[in-house]
Design a protein around this motif. Structure first.
Motif, PDB file in Angstrom:
ATOM      1  N   UNK A  32       0.857  -1.185   0.000  1.00 49.62           N
ATOM      2  CA  UNK A  32       0.000   0.000   0.000  1.00 49.62           C
ATOM      3  C   UNK A  32       0.890   1.230   0.000  1.00 49.62           C
ATOM      4  N   UNK A  33       0.676   2.101  -0.978  1.00 49.28           N
ATOM      5  CA  UNK A  33       1.526   3.279  -1.144  1.00 49.28           C
ATOM      6  C   UNK A  33       0.735   4.554  -0.884  1.00 49.28           C
ATOM      7  N   UNK A  34       1.169   5.322   0.101  1.00 48.79           N
ATOM      8  CA  UNK A  34       0.590   6.649   0.287  1.00 48.79           C
ATOM      9  C   UNK A  34       0.989   7.514  -0.910  1.00 48.79           C
ATOM     10  N   UNK A  35       0.091   8.361  -1.389  1.00 46.84           N
ATOM     11  CA  UNK A  35       0.383   9.123  -2.610  1.00 46.84           C
ATOM     12  C   UNK A  35       1.335  10.285  -2.358  1.00 46.84           C
ATOM     13  N   UNK A  36       0.910  11.223  -1.524  1.00 48.53           N
ATOM     14  CA  UNK A  36       1.668  12.458  -1.352  1.00 48.53           C
ATOM     15  C   UNK A  36       2.948  12.231  -0.566  1.00 48.53           C
ATOM     16  N   UNK A  37       4.082  12.552  -1.176  1.00 49.38           N
ATOM     17  CA  UNK A  37       5.366  12.411  -0.524  1.00 49.38           C
ATOM     18  C   UNK A  37       6.000  11.042  -0.685  1.00 49.38           C
ATOM     19  N   UNK A  38       5.222  10.090  -1.215  1.00 55.01           N
ATOM     20  CA  UNK A  38       5.747   8.740  -1.424  1.00 55.01           C
ATOM     21  C   UNK A  38       5.844   8.438  -2.919  1.00 55.01           C
ATOM     22  N   UNK A  39       4.690   8.439  -3.584  1.00 55.95           N
ATOM     23  CA  UNK A  39       4.676   8.266  -5.046  1.00 55.95           C
ATOM     24  C   UNK A  39       4.957   9.610  -5.719  1.00 55.95           C
ATOM     25  N   UNK A  40       4.468  10.685  -5.118  1.00 56.94           N
ATOM     26  CA  UNK A  40       4.697  12.029  -5.661  1.00 56.94           C
ATOM     27  C   UNK A  40       5.752  12.747  -4.809  1.00 56.94           C
ATOM     28  N   UNK A  41       6.185  13.888  -5.273  1.00 55.42           N
ATOM     29  CA  UNK A  41       7.250  14.619  -4.577  1.00 55.42           C
ATOM     30  C   UNK A  41       6.786  15.182  -3.247  1.00 55.42           C
ATOM     31  N   UNK A  42       5.478  15.436  -3.114  1.00 53.92           N
ATOM     32  CA  UNK A  42       4.962  16.048  -1.898  1.00 53.92           C
ATOM     33  C   UNK A  42       5.135  17.557  -1.878  1.00 53.92           C
ATOM     34  N   UNK A 100      -9.150  17.628   9.986  1.00 59.20           N
ATOM     35  CA  UNK A 100      -8.248  16.714   9.277  1.00 59.20           C
ATOM     36  C   UNK A 100      -8.901  16.105   8.043  1.00 59.20           C
ATOM     37  N   UNK A 101      -8.236  16.226   6.925  1.00 58.39           N
ATOM     38  CA  UNK A 101      -8.702  15.635   5.682  1.00 58.39           C
ATOM     39  C   UNK A 101      -9.736  16.442   4.933  1.00 58.39           C
ATOM     40  N   UNK A 102     -10.230  17.518   5.540  1.00 59.13           N
ATOM     41  CA  UNK A 102     -11.284  18.309   4.888  1.00 59.13           C
ATOM     42  C   UNK A 102     -10.847  19.735   4.583  1.00 59.13           C
ATOM     43  N   UNK A 187      -4.913   7.357  -0.802  1.00 58.70           N
ATOM     44  CA  UNK A 187      -4.820   8.813  -0.691  1.00 58.70           C
ATOM     45  C   UNK A 187      -6.117   9.419  -0.185  1.00 58.70           C
ATOM     46  N   UNK A 188      -5.996  10.592   0.382  1.00 59.41           N
ATOM     47  CA  UNK A 188      -7.171  11.352   0.795  1.00 59.41           C
ATOM     48  C   UNK A 188      -7.707  12.227  -0.321  1.00 59.41           C
ATOM     49  N   UNK A 189      -6.946  12.331  -1.425  1.00 55.49           N
ATOM     50  CA  UNK A 189      -7.384  13.140  -2.563  1.00 55.49           C
ATOM     51  C   UNK A 189      -8.593  12.512  -3.244  1.00 55.49           C
ATOM     52  N   UNK A 190      -9.256  13.303  -4.095  1.00 58.68           N
ATOM     53  CA  UNK A 190     -10.416  12.785  -4.806  1.00 58.68           C
ATOM     54  C   UNK A 190      -9.985  11.726  -5.821  1.00 58.68           C
ATOM     55  N   UNK A 191     -10.940  10.921  -6.253  1.00 59.47           N
ATOM     56  CA  UNK A 191     -10.632   9.759  -7.096  1.00 59.47           C
ATOM     57  C   UNK A 191     -10.036  10.153  -8.440  1.00 59.47           C
ATOM     58  N   UNK A 192     -10.492  11.244  -9.029  1.00 61.08           N
ATOM     59  CA  UNK A 192      -9.970  11.640 -10.338  1.00 61.08           C
ATOM     60  C   UNK A 192      -8.476  11.929 -10.279  1.00 61.08           C
ATOM     61  N   UNK A 203      -0.286   1.761 -11.545  1.00 60.70           N
ATOM     62  CA  UNK A 203      -1.020   1.102 -10.453  1.00 60.70           C
ATOM     63  C   UNK A 203      -2.477   0.915 -10.873  1.00 60.70           C
ATOM     64  N   UNK A 204      -3.006  -0.298 -10.649  1.00 62.33           N
ATOM     65  CA  UNK A 204      -4.381  -0.601 -11.058  1.00 62.33           C
ATOM     66  C   UNK A 204      -5.396  -0.381  -9.945  1.00 62.33           C
ATOM     67  N   UNK A 205      -4.995  -0.628  -8.705  1.00 56.40           N
ATOM     68  CA  UNK A 205      -5.930  -0.563  -7.579  1.00 56.40           C
ATOM     69  C   UNK A 205      -5.751   0.751  -6.834  1.00 56.40           C
ATOM     70  N   UNK A 206      -6.846   1.532  -6.732  1.00 56.45           N
ATOM     71  CA  UNK A 206      -6.798   2.854  -6.107  1.00 56.45           C
ATOM     72  C   UNK A 206      -7.845   2.943  -4.997  1.00 56.45           C
ATOM     73  N   UNK A 207      -7.430   3.409  -3.837  1.00 53.78           N
ATOM     74  CA  UNK A 207      -8.364   3.679  -2.734  1.00 53.78           C
ATOM     75  C   UNK A 207      -8.227   5.165  -2.417  1.00 53.78           C
ATOM     76  N   UNK A 208      -9.238   5.950  -2.798  1.00 56.43           N
ATOM     77  CA  UNK A 208      -9.153   7.410  -2.722  1.00 56.43           C
ATOM     78  C   UNK A 208     -10.167   7.970  -1.726  1.00 56.43           C
ATOM     79  N   UNK A 209     -10.023   9.279  -1.454  1.00 56.18           N
ATOM     80  CA  UNK A 209     -10.923  10.023  -0.576  1.00 56.18           C
ATOM     81  C   UNK A 209     -11.009   9.387   0.810  1.00 56.18           C
ATOM     82  N   UNK A 210      -9.861   8.962   1.313  1.00 59.24           N
ATOM     83  CA  UNK A 210      -9.785   8.317   2.632  1.00 59.24           C
ATOM     84  C   UNK A 210      -9.355   9.354   3.667  1.00 59.24           C
ATOM     85  N   UNK A 211     -10.111   9.482   4.727  1.00 59.19           N
ATOM     86  CA  UNK A 211      -9.748  10.387   5.804  1.00 59.19           C
ATOM     87  C   UNK A 211      -8.479   9.875   6.484  1.00 59.19           C
TER      88      UNK A 211
END
Length: 327
Positions: A32-42, A100-102, A187-192, A203-211
């Motif tokens: 499981x990869x966090x998006x911001x700062x892990x896959x992206x530069x942050x 947090x997250x909002x 990621x907590x970002x929106x799905x798009x 990556x094929x499997x995405x779990x988005x909009x997670x608090x």
């Protein structure tokens, strides 16, 4: 083998906390990869400012920047930096409140300002006007994160920020797949936005909009499905998920909380090192098992000879010393 493995890990920029980590890496089948700062530069950058009809873009940016200046979130820092660069000195904030997250709320120059996702605005019964809804859809289609700005009971503008994917992330995903791991983007970002990043790196499997507080629940759910989960993250919000995962890999460029919660620390913050870490751990474990096999076989063969008097004690002593060197 453990000493050599940890030493080699240090050369590769990998800090291994303990030998029990080695067994865990062998079992892991999902990463499981966090998006911001892990896959992206942050390092988010403010890319666009859209004002609603009759509103001033500079005023939208000035009030939003003032409020976001009090937050530590990467999106907030990007907005605050962009606002300071474009409009100069930012006013002070009173009654700052972070959800947090909002998003965030506060009072700027006597105005009740809110900056954040639609769910934050919905709590105050605020809706995006049609022109801003269209701008948000366009921004998200381009993989940007859209943040709404409201004050005095009305949504006044929209800010679009973007976070570049690390140039090594796609290669890292390929390496993780080669090790038999299934990558999942969290990621907590929106799905798009999340799916745009996922497509870019493969990556094929995405779990988005997670608090933030729900990331640990995502890890638990994957574990309940019978998966052995490795988690890679860098932020305070990832610490609980890193601790819950079967194997926690913390980015060394991230927060102290994440590093403390992880089993492995990737010093350079390069996602390719995650694949190196898992490969190194598996190789070390294989070496330990190989050593045990040969040491056992060596003694099984030599002990009967020694017991029957067919093995000279000097030769036996030399053979024992050689076995240590061999291992």
């Amino acid at each position: 083998a453990l000493m050599v493995g940890t030493g080699r890990g240090a050369q590769l920029g990998i800090l291994i906390k303990g030998p029990e980590v080695l067994e865990t890496t062998r079992r892991a089948d999902t990463v499981v990869l966090d998006k911001t700062g892990t896959v992206t530069t942050g390092r988010m950058e403010l890319r666009d400012v859209v004002a609603a009809g009759g509103e001033d873009e500079s005023e939208v940016l000035r009030l939003a920047g003032a409020l976001e200046h009090a937050s530590e979130h990467p999106v907030a820092r990007a907005i605050a930096a962009g606002a300071a660069e474009r409009v100069g000195t930012l006013p002070a904030v009173e009654g700052f409140e972070n959800t947090a997250g909002l998003g965030v709320r506060g009072t700027v120059e006597g105005r009740e300002v809110a900056v954040g996702r639609e769910r934050l605005l919905a709590e105050s019964a605020l809706e995006l006007p049609p022109e801003l809804a269209g701008a948000r859809a366009a921004a998200e289609a381009e993989g940007r994160t859209a943040v709404a700005v409201a004050w005095d009971g009305k949504v006044r503008g929209l800010l679009a920020v973007a976070d570049a994917v690390k140039p090594t992330s796609a290669e890292a995903i390929t390496r993780l797949r080669a090790l038999g791991l299934t990558p999942v983007l969290l990621t907590g970002d929106n799905r798009a936005v999340a799916e745009s990043v996922a497509r870019e790196v493969g990556i094929d499997e995405v779990i988005a909009e997670v608090m933030p507080q729900d990331k640990v629940d995502v890890v638990k759910r994957l574990q309940s499905e019978g998966r052995s989960v490795a988690m890679v993250g860098d932020g305070v919000n990832d610490a609980a998920a890193l601790a819950q995962a079967d194997l926690g890999l913390a980015m060394g460029t991230g927060t102290d909380a994440a590093i403390e919660a992880g089993d492995l620390t990737l010093v350079r913050g390069d996602l390719r090192t995650a694949a190196d870490a898992i490969r190194l751990s598996r190789r070390t474990l294989a070496t330990i098992k190989g050593n045990l096999f040969w040491a056992f076989g060596y003694n099984v063969a030599a002990l009967p000879l020694a017991a029957s008097g067919l093995l000279n004690p000097m030769i036996a002593g030399a053979a024992m010393a050689f076995s240590s060197v061999f291992v």
